[in-house]
Enzyme design. Sequence first.
Site, PDB file in Angstrom:
ATOM      1  N   HIS A 104       0.823  -1.215   0.000  1.00  0.00           N
ATOM      2  CA  HIS A 104       0.000   0.000   0.000  1.00  0.00           C
ATOM      3  C   HIS A 104       0.855   1.263   0.000  1.00  0.00           C
ATOM      4  CE1 HIS A 104       0.194  -0.231   4.549  1.00  0.00           C
ATOM      5  NE2 HIS A 104       0.219   1.084   4.423  1.00  0.00           N
ATOM      6  N   ASP A 148       1.206  -7.733   2.058  1.00  0.00           N
ATOM      7  CA  ASP A 148       1.330  -6.285   1.865  1.00  0.00           C
ATOM      8  C   ASP A 148       2.798  -5.867   1.707  1.00  0.00           C
ATOM      9  OD1 ASP A 148       0.892  -3.585   1.754  1.00  0.00           O
ATOM     10  OD2 ASP A 148      -0.302  -3.473   3.585  1.00  0.00           O
ATOM     11  N   SER A 174       3.961   2.358   8.363  1.00  0.00           N
ATOM     12  CA  SER A 174       3.703   1.375   7.313  1.00  0.00           C
ATOM     13  C   SER A 174       4.987   1.103   6.539  1.00  0.00           C
ATOM     14  CB  SER A 174       2.633   1.896   6.355  1.00  0.00           C
ATOM     15  OG  SER A 174       1.382   1.945   6.985  1.00  0.00           O
TER      16      SER A 174
END
Length: 719
Positions: free
Chosen positions: A87, A228, A654
């Site tokens: 992402h 991810d 992230s």
Amino acid sequence: MNRLKFYLLALTALIACSAKADEGMWLLQLMQQQHSIDMMKKQGLNLEAQDIYNPNGVSLKDAVGIFGGGCTGEIISPEGLILTNHHCGYASIQQHSSVEHDYLTDGFWATSRDKELPTPGLVFTFVERIEDVTDLVNAKIAAKEISEIESFSGEFLNKLAMELYNKSDLKGQKGIMPKALPFYAGNKFYLFYLKVYEDVRMVAAPPSSIGKFGGETDNWMWPRHTGDFSIFRIYADANGEPAKYNPTNVPLKTKKHLTISIKGLEAGDYAMIMGFPGSTSRYLTVSEVKERMESLNEPRIRIRGARQDVLKEAMNASDKIRIQYANKYAGSSNYWKNSIGMNKAIIDNNVLETKAEQEAKFAEFAKAQNNAEYATVVNKIDDVVAKTSPLNYQMTCLREVFFGGIEFGNIQLDKTREALEEKNDSLIKIRLKGLEQSYQRIHNKDYDHEVDRKVAKALLPLYAEMIPTEQRPSIYQVIEQKYKGDYNKFVDDMYNSSIFANRTNFEKFLKKPTVKAIDQDLSMQYTKSKYEAFEKLASQISSLQTELALLHKTYIRGLGEMKLPVPSYPDANFTLRLTYGNVKPYDPKDGVHYNYYTTTKGILEKENPEDREFVVPAKLKELIEKQDYGRYALPNGDMPVCFLSTNDITGGNSGSPILNKNGELIGCAFDGNWESLSGDINFDNKLQRCINLDIRYVLFILEKLGNCGHLINEMTIVE
């Protein structure tokens, strides 16, 4: 500031871990001073402080950086290979995607270096050096060169950073960017020297059916089965220095890369995360938490939900629009769901009650210290918040509708109008020539005029429902008077007839530009009205924020003193931090237990070919069914996918590396859990979990599905 110095010195008295040992986004440069390194060792760390952060040498810090503008990435090979989240790389993957080359759907695997894709605009940033400039800032305040409030300002801090940079040995070195920032609400200041690399190329990205498996349904949820990750590479000039893209650039020979461990992990294992958490608000009062819920989260939920309904319908009907709006939808939906979860968790986790208890303890502390400043600061904050809350509600609605929701109507023609009024032919020519870029900026490859028209038709009347007549931008008067309140008719007129609505209208204006055409143009009236409304609100909020900033400086200083000898950490501000904890399961509610890891079995259990979020690629399904996992499987033959840890993270983390007790890479952090989405405001030691992608799943996908064994051969792997 003297109080803070006392507070930092007093930390040497700290002997044992606090009850909430896993809470904290710790500053690397204060690990020894605050004894956080001692607490980490008690949790199981095998390293010394110098191994993690060494201001005079190479350390783990040098293998971690900022990916793009809002994520973390880590170096996983001596030749500049970056691992981050899917992402985080999503915008770049989308940037390279088209209907013909749909990397979002199909994935991308550069099987050799000549196939790695240059990605204009993408940068990777290392922290080169950190300096404490608190005494310097305080000396300037004492000398009345600046006021206390000016010390927080970007204008002052940017000027200070450049002054110090110009005196430093780093002046003139390629890619160096100085940045000074306040910490502890302005009780401390640090200068960061950043080194920015501009040639970053896309190397590998799994299809979205792996990288976003579970989609919005599973976002913020556990158990999770999302692969991810994405992989990029830093390129530099022949001397290893930052350089703009050039075919002659070479992979960066990094001074530090992470060793990867595929030895596995168990519940209770030490785990730490190094990265760049974006923003937390751990020191809010009760009134400020309520403001966050009612003035920010609630309007954001309502407005984004309406926009996303429009986008989702359009994306489901067209592959072209799906690719165009993929990144916009994902970005909007992420914090839409976060806001929903945060408001729920604030209630479920008794955050307001916890904050009230903190305020009561602080009042007792202030009384015991006979400190009038501390005794009155919470009430003063509450008084200001009573004024900011309605203004922030208005501002959230304005931003979400007119600046984050509707894309058309962002170009202002004031300078062109002035040139026309002055009849300055040479200036008119320059202004008109520049308008082509403005047109292209609107009608870019990721914009669809008809989709945006539908968004406007949904959001303009919704805004009117949420904001009283007298508080709306002036364009609403035009809608009422000229269009009799018919929003659809107004939107169609603006999207059809405005100068920038289409190429025909634009060319017509260029051939015969007039002041009258600008003044009568609906999109110009619309744009002017929204900026006027924004500036008016921003001006009202600004003075109150100034008052709050000084009050917070006092409150946070006092809270730090009250906690002594337990150390305090500053709120996140997208600077390098370390958080430590353990691999650990959790029990979200009565009768429910969540294991600390998931396997590929769960992927097949969730599979639904009719739901885009839960489609399993045929090749991956075949590998799972055959249990063709190679050396990455668990002893029982299962393939791990994700795991939980108690690390304290937030947005910006992230892509951060999660490391074991030896500083070896075991995974990549990518999410928090639903039950603790109030974590940015209050850390819950029982429920707070970080969701991580197991590095073994990354390597399995690279090798078995992406056929990228050459990338694995670059890495340093311990078994």
